[in-house]
Design an enzyme around this catalytic site. Sequence first.
Site, PDB file in Angstrom:
ATOM      1  N   GLU A 117      -5.174  -8.398  -1.186  1.00 26.62           N
ATOM      2  CA  GLU A 117      -5.847  -8.199   0.114  1.00 26.62           C
ATOM      3  C   GLU A 117      -7.306  -7.871  -0.134  1.00 26.62           C
ATOM      4  OE1 GLU A 117      -4.346  -5.546   3.151  1.00 26.62           O
ATOM      5  OE2 GLU A 117      -2.289  -6.017   2.577  1.00 26.62           O
ATOM      6  N   GLU A 161       0.835  -1.209   0.000  1.00 28.41           N
ATOM      7  CA  GLU A 161       0.000   0.000   0.000  1.00 28.41           C
ATOM      8  C   GLU A 161       0.869   1.258   0.000  1.00 28.41           C
ATOM      9  OE1 GLU A 161      -2.834  -0.551   3.229  1.00 28.41           O
ATOM     10  OE2 GLU A 161      -4.114  -1.697   1.904  1.00 28.41           O
TER      11      GLU A 161
HETATM   12  C1  BG6 Z   1      -4.221  -3.110   4.839  1.00 29.45           C
HETATM   13  C2  BG6 Z   1      -2.871  -3.543   5.327  1.00 29.45           C
HETATM   14  O1  BG6 Z   1      -4.254  -1.725   4.911  1.00 29.45           O
HETATM   15  O2  BG6 Z   1      -5.348  -3.428   5.578  1.00 29.45           O
HETATM   16  C3  BG6 Z   1      -2.897  -4.715   6.271  1.00 29.45           C
HETATM   17  O3  BG6 Z   1      -2.014  -3.828   4.253  1.00 29.45           O
HETATM   18  C4  BG6 Z   1      -4.060  -4.538   7.235  1.00 29.45           C
HETATM   19  O4  BG6 Z   1      -1.658  -4.804   6.909  1.00 29.45           O
HETATM   20  C5  BG6 Z   1      -5.355  -4.535   6.451  1.00 29.45           C
HETATM   21  O5  BG6 Z   1      -4.101  -5.443   8.279  1.00 29.45           O
HETATM   22  C6  BG6 Z   1      -6.595  -4.444   7.287  1.00 29.45           C
HETATM   23  O6  BG6 Z   1      -6.526  -3.340   8.137  1.00 29.45           O
HETATM   24  P1  BG6 Z   1      -6.782  -3.464   9.704  1.00 29.45           P
HETATM   25  O7  BG6 Z   1      -6.553  -2.134  10.240  1.00 29.45           O
HETATM   26  O8  BG6 Z   1      -8.174  -3.912   9.849  1.00 29.45           O
HETATM   27  O9  BG6 Z   1      -5.806  -4.474  10.179  1.00 29.45           O
END
Ligand code: BG6
Length: 486
Positions: A381, A187
């Site tokens: 993701e 990101e």
């Molecule tokens: C993304 C990141 O922004 O979102 C991850 O690359 C992160 O590392 C994921 O865990 C979800 O966000 P959060 O804050 O719910 O863990």
Amino acid sequence: MGFQEGFLWGGAIAANQAEGGCHEGGKGYSVADMARYKPDIDITDYKAHNTISLDRIEQAIHEDDQLYPKRRGIDFYHRYKEDIALFAELGFKTLRISIAWSRLFLRGEEDFPCAEGIEFYTSVFEEMKKYGIKPVVTLSHYEMPLDLALKYNGWTSRKMIDYFLNFVFTCFTNFGEYVEYWLNFNEIDSVIRHPFTSGGIIPELCEEGKELECAYQAAHHQFVASAYAKILMEKICPHARMGCMLTKLTTYPRTCAPQDVAAAQQANLENMFYSDVMVFGEYPKLILKKFENEGIHVEMRPEDAEVLKEGTVDFVSFSYYMSRTESVDPNAERTPGNTIAGVRNPYLASSEWGWQIDPVGLRISLIELYDRYHLPLFVVENGIGAKDVVEEDGSIHDSYRIDYFKQHFIEMEKAIDMGVEVIGYTSWAPIDLISVSTNQMSKRYGFIYVDQDDEGNGTLDRMKKDSFYWYQKVIRTNGKSLHDKE
Ligand code: BG6
């Protein structure tokens, strides 16, 4: 039609949120280890979780590990064999992990890596190989050695490029035989939203009023470092491919009023600027003009232009959790969102953390990115954070998670059917781990439940949720089960 044979189904985790073992194997502190869990604040108030200062860091260094969940993670450091066996049982074709920079280079400035760190990741890769799981490896996932942040204000300093390349060289030479897909910066656009986590930037070390400029400067250094890393990869691991990684924040206009459309357009341009640089090998003219108009000065060396052109990426990967909505109306209702606040979209429901759930937005994002870049895409993701309940018999009925994934997969399949080339999909995260934004454990993403609460109590036992069996079937049938009559 549908998912092609060999589609890479899997899951994604990051070292700083899963490994733990903060003081083991020669590891040094990373910026992630400074993130304190705060039980008493509003979970939708993202900023409150992310304020950082030199005093705060000093305090964190001396405070009890108990208060810093990323230092313990979910103990993947010791349990990776058990976890990889569970991923294999799910049928994973791929697993996205990251390599903690501070596990190989304690302070970031050493000439040679820590042998124990190399040994650890070699065993992880060997374990994956045993099950035929292909690694996707993020080189930098919010894991800069803390000393580099303190000494140089992180990526604002050009020195970072050399330190990073030493780390990258170590990864390519030691793990290159295992890895076909490398990702440069997780990101990369997030340096604007959380400069410390993403770029090791400590606001008070920036000239007053120049915090934003510092973040863009850091992004520039990361672009150049990525390009050099890509050039290095071609020499050391010619079989491998390098992708960039963007938070895809597809933005809609709140209404069809042209002003709203223009605002949404601007947000989309600013979001995709990062991948534009890494795909096209140059800055978009509109962004350079924006810098000029806003008095943002980013120091670029003459040779950077050539390097950016030479070290472009082979594919585009991205995270997708939500879409955003823009409006010029100051009274438009807003959504809290603990990462990205914005205008509320009345057509979408939100997660408990204010993230607006939008499966169609995934299709839109895939089409937009493919049409813009003409490169294969990798969804690395996507997932939903939710509070799970363990029943007395140990079962976990997470139909909301199944529903979320099902809708997103169907939309992804539609994009593929339209001709979008998608290499694979890794869910975030296949196993519960520490939330990056809130440091909670109770914001759970996994198909696998981990018995640990926000304070770190629990057996750390792994348990299969209903979604485990559901995803297993999706993978086994290569997506055909998505169309089963219920
Ligand atoms: C993304 C990141 O922004 O979102 C991850 O690359 C992160 O590392 C994921 O865990 C979800 O966000 P959060 O804050 O719910 O863990």
